[in-house]
Design an enzyme around this catalytic site. Sequence first.
Site: not given
Length: 301
Positions: A169, A197, A220
Site C-alpha cells: 500500500t 473485500r 499499511t
Amino acid sequence: MLSIAIHGGAGAVPSTLTAERERQYRDGLAAALDLGYATLAKGGSSLDAVTAAVRTLEDNPLFNAGRGAALTRDGAAELDAAIMEGRQQRAGAVAAVRHVRNPIELARRVMEKSRHVLLVGAGAEEFALEEGLALVPNVYFRTEERRNQLEAERSGRSVSDLFPSSQGTVGAVALDAAGDLAAATSTGGMTNKRQGRVGDSPIIGAGTYAKNGVCAVSATGHGEYFIRSVAAHHICAAVEYRGLALREAVHELLHGRLRELGGSGGIIAIDRSGRIVTEFSTEGMFRGARDSSGLRQIDIH
Ligand code: ASP
C-alpha cells in the site's frame, strides 16, 4: 515547519531484493517524496502535497496501488483509497473501484464535491464519470509480476519472499505552512482477496486519519487488524486524550494493541509541530521523510 512522510508498504524484506531493484524502489519513493515536498515549499496545502505524492506512487507499477495493484482471487485489480484533512476533518474515500486510474483523485472529489464520505464500486465509478476523471480498463492495473504473485498465493507458496506482494500500500502525511495536517492512503489491498473485500485504507480512523493540533496518520499492513484496532484514530486519541508523544502512541499501537490481535504492519505519522514518526512491526517498510529543517531520508530496512 513543512514536513511530509510517505510509505510504499510494509512486510518481509526478501533476500532476493537485488541492488538494482532496491534502487528502483528508492527512486520511486524519492520522486513521490520530492514532489510532495515541492508542493509544500511553493505554498501548496498539505492536501495537495499528499494527493501529489500518492498519485505518483499509484502511477508507479512497483507499488501496490493504482497500476501494479495486488490482484483479487478472480485476477482483477480492485482499489481502495482515502484522504482526510485536519482543519475541518473533512474526508473522502472510495472502495472496490476497478476502472479509476487514480483512486486518490476520486477520494478527494468525494470529499470536495459530494455530500458523502465513502463511495464504493459502481456508484463510485459513476461519480468518477460525472467528475470527468480518467477511467481505464482493468487490465491497465494488472502487471505480470502481480499475476505471478497471485499464482504463487493460489498454489499455497508463501508470497512473503516476493515483498511487497500482498502488502505494499502507499500513503502520505503532511503538515503545511498554515499548520494544516492531511493524510492519504491508496491500495490494491491483499493478493488473493475476495471480490468486494475492503481493507483499512479507505476506512477513516483505521488506515487514514488527520486532525489539526493532534496528528495525521497513514497505515499499511494486514488491513483486517487495522480495522479492528481502529489504528489511525487510536494513535491520534492517545496523543490527544492521554498526552502521549506521537512516537509513543505509534509504538504502543503497533507493539501493543495490534500485536495482541495478531496483526503487523507499519505507520507513518506527523504531529502538530511537524515531527515525523515512521515505525513498523514487520521486517521492513518502504518509506521516506522530508522536512524544512533539512531532513531528507529514504529507507527500507
Ligand atoms: N492495508 C492494506 C489492506 O489490507 C494492505 C497493505 O497495507 O499492504 O488492504
